[in-house]
Design a protein around this motif. Structure first.
Motif, PDB file in Angstrom:
ATOM      1  N   GLU A 266       0.851  -1.189   0.000  1.00  0.00           N
ATOM      2  CA  GLU A 266       0.000   0.000   0.000  1.00  0.00           C
ATOM      3  C   GLU A 266       0.888   1.241   0.000  1.00  0.00           C
ATOM      4  O   GLU A 266       1.678   1.427   0.916  1.00  0.00           O
ATOM      5  CB  GLU A 266      -0.893   0.046   1.240  1.00  0.00           C
ATOM      6  N   LEU A 267       0.763   2.043  -1.014  1.00  0.00           N
ATOM      7  CA  LEU A 267       1.458   3.322  -1.080  1.00  0.00           C
ATOM      8  C   LEU A 267       0.412   4.421  -1.125  1.00  0.00           C
ATOM      9  O   LEU A 267      -0.317   4.573  -2.116  1.00  0.00           O
ATOM     10  CB  LEU A 267       2.358   3.395  -2.313  1.00  0.00           C
TER      11      LEU A 267
ATOM     12  N   SER B 161       5.804  -1.681 -14.267  1.00  0.00           N
ATOM     13  CA  SER B 161       6.851  -1.975 -13.280  1.00  0.00           C
ATOM     14  C   SER B 161       6.661  -1.237 -11.971  1.00  0.00           C
ATOM     15  O   SER B 161       7.589  -1.149 -11.181  1.00  0.00           O
ATOM     16  CB  SER B 161       8.228  -1.642 -13.858  1.00  0.00           C
ATOM     17  N   GLY B 162       5.468  -0.706 -11.726  1.00  0.00           N
ATOM     18  CA  GLY B 162       5.223  -0.011 -10.465  1.00  0.00           C
ATOM     19  C   GLY B 162       4.228   1.110 -10.628  1.00  0.00           C
ATOM     20  O   GLY B 162       3.214   0.966 -11.317  1.00  0.00           O
ATOM     21  N   GLY B 163       4.536   2.238  -9.996  1.00  0.00           N
ATOM     22  CA  GLY B 163       3.639   3.369 -10.060  1.00  0.00           C
ATOM     23  C   GLY B 163       4.327   4.648  -9.661  1.00  0.00           C
ATOM     24  O   GLY B 163       5.443   4.649  -9.116  1.00  0.00           O
TER      25      GLY B 163
ATOM     26  N   LEU C 143       7.580   4.323  -7.318  1.00  0.00           N
ATOM     27  CA  LEU C 143       7.702   3.005  -6.704  1.00  0.00           C
ATOM     28  C   LEU C 143       7.949   1.956  -7.786  1.00  0.00           C
ATOM     29  O   LEU C 143       7.097   1.726  -8.665  1.00  0.00           O
ATOM     30  CB  LEU C 143       6.435   2.652  -5.930  1.00  0.00           C
ATOM     31  N   ARG C 144       9.132   1.341  -7.746  1.00  0.00           N
ATOM     32  CA  ARG C 144       9.427   0.202  -8.622  1.00  0.00           C
ATOM     33  C   ARG C 144       9.063  -1.060  -7.843  1.00  0.00           C
ATOM     34  O   ARG C 144       9.626  -1.336  -6.782  1.00  0.00           O
ATOM     35  CB  ARG C 144      10.902   0.172  -9.007  1.00  0.00           C
TER      36      ARG C 144
ATOM     37  N   ARG D 239      -2.556  -1.576  -8.556  1.00  0.00           N
ATOM     38  CA  ARG D 239      -3.713  -0.919  -9.136  1.00  0.00           C
ATOM     39  C   ARG D 239      -3.999   0.356  -8.351  1.00  0.00           C
ATOM     40  O   ARG D 239      -3.629   0.489  -7.187  1.00  0.00           O
ATOM     41  CB  ARG D 239      -4.923  -1.832  -9.150  1.00  0.00           C
ATOM     42  N   ARG D 240      -4.659   1.241  -8.971  1.00  0.00           N
ATOM     43  CA  ARG D 240      -4.883   2.571  -8.404  1.00  0.00           C
ATOM     44  C   ARG D 240      -6.263   2.657  -7.788  1.00  0.00           C
ATOM     45  O   ARG D 240      -7.263   2.277  -8.395  1.00  0.00           O
ATOM     46  CB  ARG D 240      -4.732   3.612  -9.507  1.00  0.00           C
ATOM     47  N   SER D 241      -6.300   3.155  -6.545  1.00  0.00           N
ATOM     48  CA  SER D 241      -7.574   3.519  -5.926  1.00  0.00           C
ATOM     49  C   SER D 241      -7.676   5.039  -5.985  1.00  0.00           C
ATOM     50  O   SER D 241      -6.883   5.708  -6.644  1.00  0.00           O
ATOM     51  CB  SER D 241      -7.640   3.018  -4.486  1.00  0.00           C
TER      52      SER D 241
END
Length: 615
Positions: free
Chosen positions: A140-141, A159-161, A172-173, A179-181
């Motif tokens: 969780e980021l 590869s991340g976000g 973030l790798r 997935r995006r909330s």
């Protein structure tokens, strides 16, 4: 289950979300520029980037629901054990559940040299290793830039976000698909025995976010080896073979994490607004450099053999003095600029509803007459332990500090505890004016330097006479908080520590007993118990308790000192970290964390015990 429901289920799956964790639940990682606090559930709940006093990108520590975090941990309840990799500031957390065991190792890469320049990677590296069985992890980021005052734009890729806010970004790798909330990047992955993966979080300008993507697992392994070697090499320089070596080494590693290496400045603590009592308003920002704290921290590091840090701090002092028009101030930002004005962040709830949340520190404009003495004490002791020529620029600074003490010691001030009422004639402030003149005279006489030596000798003697005549209260049987008062204050315990009086002097012994009797509670000490004009109360001040240990050791009561030392250290968390204060009834750690004052006090007390055992 729709997408929104799935996101909410993921956020709440562990049953530990949005609940404040004890202050002592955290570990610290850092790299000489900033630091992050990592909870035992694998959540990074506090981090200011790119430096200690920057705005926080994660601040769940100060608001359980609004503040951001970066968590890697099991989706099901688990037992946790953690440790620092031996001799390093690399934090390893092992989670054990019914399904298996997994370890997460966290660190910030150590600084490196590139083309002769010091480089500080703005990254947090998190290594995940499957130890046994198969454990489902969640990632969780949820960044909350600018203390949760700025919105973040979130993106995912293969590869991340990336999270962006203005000209700031977090990249973030992650081998875990994300997935995006609405406000977070979320993912799950099962880790089996023998599996290994790296998650790398980088901070930088939004325009450079694409460059931050270029970081492989091989690069991470290289950084882990380099950072491990860096910390081992640093700790190997410690010259301490006395009792409690493990505690001393851990405290030294904590102090190293509080040094802003770009300038040599030391922050008092890496946090702001952690309360001195739960629900109270005594919440201050300690992410700045006090001459008092810095002088004491550098003194103990230098005693352990860390001369480079001492010389770097001395050079920083010279630069400050050369740039300032009004002499040295009591505190600074880490880059040498003025500490910012105090501002309240009313949108944050505060740690366990302890409001207000403050950034900046209004004490920066106070008069505190002890600052010159602390700076002179640290510098002169450093020069005595490692003799070298005294540069004219440095002697000009030290001479001016001594002149300031000679001119100003008769003035009232706000004292070492930065009380926000009317100035008074605090004993501690007079004592450190005496220290300033004593150390300046000692250096000048030893090396043959010119200065206002006759003035310094005369004023040093007058300060001594004033302290003896006006600082001691016969009816109380102790040196008290300020001239003419009957208030007992633990700061009087420093008189023997700076060499003003022997610890065996009858007045010293009587002061120790009065401080212990009036301010002691369950083996710990309050700083004072008189009304200080602030609402509420505070916990026992950990440094003061270590001062008592030092006094007992110096007085030859070694076994008593050791028992008390071990009692105080028993309040440390599982990683050996201590906060500014301790609730003597519950044992809970209070105040900013980890606290430089506290850990220097631990080292100093251990040094005094070792010295007493050799006597």
């Amino acid at each position: 289950m729709n997408s929104t429901e799935a996101d909410e289920a993921l956020k709440m799956a562990n049953g530990q979300k949005f609940v404040e964790r004890p202050i002592g639940d955290y570990g610290i990682i850092g790299n000489g520029q900033t630091a992050a606090l990592v909870a035992s559930d694998g959540s990074i709940d506090w981090c200011c980037w790119p430096r200690f006093d920057s705005a926080a990108v994660f601040c769940r520590l100060l608001d359980a629901s609004r503040g951001g975090y970066f968590r890697i941990g099991p989706t099901t309840p688990s037992e946790t054990r953690r440790n620092y990799v031996h001799g390093t500031n690399i934090l390893a957390t092992t989670f054990r559940s019914a399904d298996g065991e997994v370890r997460v190792s966290d660190f910030m890469p150590a600084p490196s040299e590139t083309n002769g320049e010091r480089v500080f990677p703005h990254r947090i590296l998190r290594k995940v290793e499957g130890v046994a069985g198969r454990v489902e992890l969640e990632v969780e980021l949820r960044p909350t830039f600018d203390y949760a005052r700025a919105n973040a734009e979130l993106e995912t890729d293969g590869s991340g976000g990336i999270a962006r806010s203005g000209d700031e970004s977090l990249n973030l790798r992650s081998p875990v698909p994300l997935r995006r909330s609405s406000d977070a990047l979320l993912g799950r992955q099962t880790v089996g025995q023998g599996d290994c993966m790296w998650l790398v979080l980088s901070h930088g300008p939004a325009r450079d976010s694409d460059d931050q993507m270029q970081f492989s697992a091989e690069d991470a392994e290289v950084e882990l080896k380099r950072t491990t070697s860096y910390w081992h090499h640093w700790l190997d320089a410690a010259r301490y073979e006395g009792p409690y070596q493990q505690l001393v080494h851990r405290s030294a590693l904590v102090l190293k994490l509080l040094i802003y290496e770009s300038t040599g400045a030391l922050v008092a603590a890496p946090t702001t607004s952690l309360p001195e009592t739960i629900g109270g308003a005594r919440n201050w920002d300690y992410r700045y450099t006090w001459l008092r704290d810095s002088g004491l921290m550098l003194d103990v590091l230098q005693q352990l053999g860390y001369h480079d840090e001492s010389m770097q701090f001395i050079s920083w002092l010279e630069r400050l003095w050369g740039a300032g028009e009004d002499g040295l101030q009591i505190m600074y930002s880490v880059d040498g600029g003025p500490a910012p004005d105090e501002v309240l962040l009313d949108h944050l709830e505060g740690y366990r509803s302890s409001r207000p949340v403050r950034i900046g520190n209004a004490a920066a404009v106070q008069t505190q007459r002890d600052a010159e003495g602390h700076a002179l004490d640290a510098v002169v002791l450093c020069l005595e332990r490692l003799p070298r020529p005294v540069r004219p620029q440095l002697w000009n600074l030290l001479r001016e500090l001594a002149d300031c003490a000679a001119r100003g010691w008769r003035e009232p001030d706000h004292g070492p505890w930065e009380l926000r009422g009317e100035p008074r004639h605090f004993l501690y402030s007079k004592l450190y004016c005496w220290v300033a003149l004593d150390r300046a005279l000692r250096l000048a006489e030893d090396v043959g330097l010119e200065g206002n030596l006759e003035l310094w000798r005369r004023e040093r003697q007058q300060i001594r006479e004033a302290i003896v005549a006006e600082g001691y209260c016969e009816s109380v049987g102790a040196y008290t908080q300020s001239f003419g008062s009957t208030t007992v204050d633990a700061s009087a315990l420093t008189m023997s520590l700076v060499g003003f009086l022997p610890a065996t002097d009858p007045r010293s012994l009587s002061t120790v007993e009065q401080v212990r009797g009036q301010l002691g509670h369950h083996g710990l000490l309050y700083r004072y118990l008189n009304d200080d004009g602030l609402p509420g109360r505070e916990g026992c001040f950990t440094l003061c308790s270590f001062w008592l240990v030092s006094n007992l050791a110096q007085a030859g009561r070694v076994e008593e000192a050791k028992d008390l030392f071990e009692h105080i250290c028993g309040y440390a968390n599982d990683l050996g970290l201590l906060a500014e204060e301790i609730d003597p009834d519950s044992g809970e750690l209070l105040g900013n964390f980890p606290q430089g004052f506290t850990h220097l006090g631990l080292i100093r007390a251990a040094l005094h015990i070792a010295e007493a055992e050799r006597a």
